[in-house]
Design an enzyme around this catalytic site. Structure first.
Site, mmCIF file in Angstrom:
data_model
loop_
_atom_site.group_PDB
_atom_site.id
_atom_site.type_symbol
_atom_site.label_atom_id
_atom_site.label_comp_id
_atom_site.label_asym_id
_atom_site.label_seq_id
_atom_site.Cartn_x
_atom_site.Cartn_y
_atom_site.Cartn_z
ATOM 1 N N TYR A 58 50.202 10.112 20.501
ATOM 2 C CA TYR A 58 50.252 10.327 19.058
ATOM 3 C C TYR A 58 51.660 10.752 18.660
ATOM 4 C CZ TYR A 58 45.122 10.436 19.399
ATOM 5 O OH TYR A 58 43.788 10.138 19.653
ATOM 6 N N HIS A 124 42.484 8.176 28.249
ATOM 7 C CA HIS A 124 42.444 7.479 26.961
ATOM 8 C C HIS A 124 41.911 6.056 27.126
ATOM 9 C CE1 HIS A 124 44.717 8.111 22.909
ATOM 10 N NE2 HIS A 124 43.511 7.641 22.727
ATOM 11 N N PRO A 219 33.982 10.897 12.803
ATOM 12 C CA PRO A 219 32.666 11.185 12.219
ATOM 13 C C PRO A 219 32.629 11.000 10.707
ATOM 14 C CG PRO A 219 33.808 13.225 12.689
ATOM 15 C CD PRO A 219 34.647 12.123 13.279
ATOM 16 N N LEU A 220 33.810 10.886 10.081
ATOM 17 C CA LEU A 220 33.872 10.636 8.640
ATOM 18 C C LEU A 220 34.283 9.200 8.331
ATOM 19 C CD1 LEU A 220 35.495 14.004 7.482
ATOM 20 C CD2 LEU A 220 33.079 13.326 7.390
ATOM 21 N N GLY A 221 34.176 8.323 9.317
ATOM 22 C CA GLY A 221 34.461 6.909 9.085
ATOM 23 C C GLY A 221 35.857 6.667 8.558
ATOM 24 N N GLY A 223 37.657 8.482 6.892
ATOM 25 C CA GLY A 223 37.794 8.986 5.534
ATOM 26 C C GLY A 223 36.853 8.367 4.530
ATOM 27 N N PHE A 224 36.244 7.238 4.859
ATOM 28 C CA PHE A 224 35.384 6.557 3.884
ATOM 29 C C PHE A 224 34.201 7.421 3.478
ATOM 30 C CE2 PHE A 224 31.873 3.859 2.581
ATOM 31 C CZ PHE A 224 32.477 3.088 1.593
#
Length: 332
Positions: A58, A124, A219-221, A223-224
């Site tokens: 990252y 990874h 878990p929030l797609g 941001g969607f």
């Protein structure tokens, strides 16, 4: 915050962790601000979101360096999870699972993170040129040397490379069965969300049966599922969602009923409850060994995500979420 345990070593972490990638990688560069990210990490630790998930790729490297500034002051409050096995080039990413490289990469991560030990060291991606047992054996040596406390594996990501008729996580389970013969797997990290529930089919049951922790990525797609993204608004060129089939204006509009359902559930729990918190609470309800790892880079979102650990969904809530339409659009 509620605590949950990872693997046979019973490593304790907050039920909601912090995915640190957006602070340095894959999302809009113009919105990445180091000092703001540092405050977000401190806020996560204050809220009990002790698991900080990063990787050497990252940035590359800058995300670990950023976390090192926090860990220098607050190592005792944090559970450090980083990853090895991917190298970033100018226009490409390649796997490297050679034992010598793994050992060097671990030492480099320890220096950047300003710590003597990594709590969870994750592979990874497996290197197709190196037997995964050799890579895992080198990682196990790091545990015996006291540089790492536990080992984890990230799920194989390429859906399009599946064998005909194979389920999404069959390749990951094959890898897990192989490395488990070398050294115990403490955690598996894979995508799990309301609009990408595939891990529930085989991968999560595999973990449950063996006492392996499950780190729920995205878990929030991306941001969607927060309900804060506007269809057609667009993304910066360096944002991974700019090239993602589910984030075209058409597909974002088509998938709004999923967000609407999460909003309905949120309203039943109070004016301050958000769709994002419902989405995270759903992930946490999938099992006691599940830790949600939403990505965030601002204090506001870190606090909101941490609050999901205290939200208990009812049977009515879970039934409504189960009845939401499946997501439209390819995830490749």
């Amino acid at each position: 915050m509620e605590r949950r345990t990872i693997g046979a070593a019973a490593l304790s972490v907050g039920a909601v962790g912090l995915g640190c990638m957006p602070m340095s990688w894959a999302y809009s560069t113009s919105r990445q601000r180091g000092e703001e990210s540092l405050r977000a990490v401190h806020r996560a630790l204050d809220a009990g979101s002790s698991l900080l998930d990063t990787a050497d790729m990252y940035g590359p490297f800058t995300n670990e360096l950023l976390l090192g500034r926090v860990l220098k002051e607050r190592r005792a409050d944090a559970f450090v999870s980083t990853k090895v096995g991917l190298l970033v080039g100018d226009q490409h990413i390649v796997a490297n699972g050679r034992p010598g490289y793994v050992r060097r990469a671990c030492d480099a991560s320890l220096r950047r993170l300003q710590t003597d030990v990594i709590d969870l060291y994750q592979l990874h991606r497996a290197d197709p040129e190196v037997p995964v047992e050799e890579t895992w054996g080198a990682m196990a040596e790091l545990v015996r040397a006291g540089k790492v406390r536990a080992l984890g594996l990230c799920a194989v990501g390429a859906r399009s490379s599946r064998r005909p008729g194979a389920r999404l996580h069959d390749a990951t389970i094959r890898q897990l069965e192989r490395v488990q013969q070398v050294f115990p797997v403490s955690a598996v990290q894979a995508e799990l969300s309301v609009w990408s529930p595939e891990a529930l089919e085989t991968l999560l049951p595999w973990c449950e049966a063996r006492g392996v922790g499950f780190l729920a990525a995205m878990p929030l797609g991306n941001g969607f599922l927060t309900g804060t993204l506007t269809p057609g608004e667009g993304f910066e060129a360096d944002d991974l969602r700019a090239r993602h089939p589910r984030f075209t204006a058409e597909m974002m509009a088509a998938n709004q009923p999923i967000v609407a359902g999460l909003r309905r559930v949120a309203r039943r729990h109070g004016e301050d409850v958000t769709p994002a918190q419902v989405a995270l609470a759903w992930v946490l309800s999938r099992g006691r060994q599940v830790i949600a790892v939403p990505g965030a880079k601002r204090e506001r979102w870190v606090s909101e995500n941490a609050g999901a650990a205290g939200l208990r969904l009812t049977d009515e809530d879970l039934a409504e979420i189960a009845g939401l339409p499946p997501a439209q659009g390819s995830w490749d």
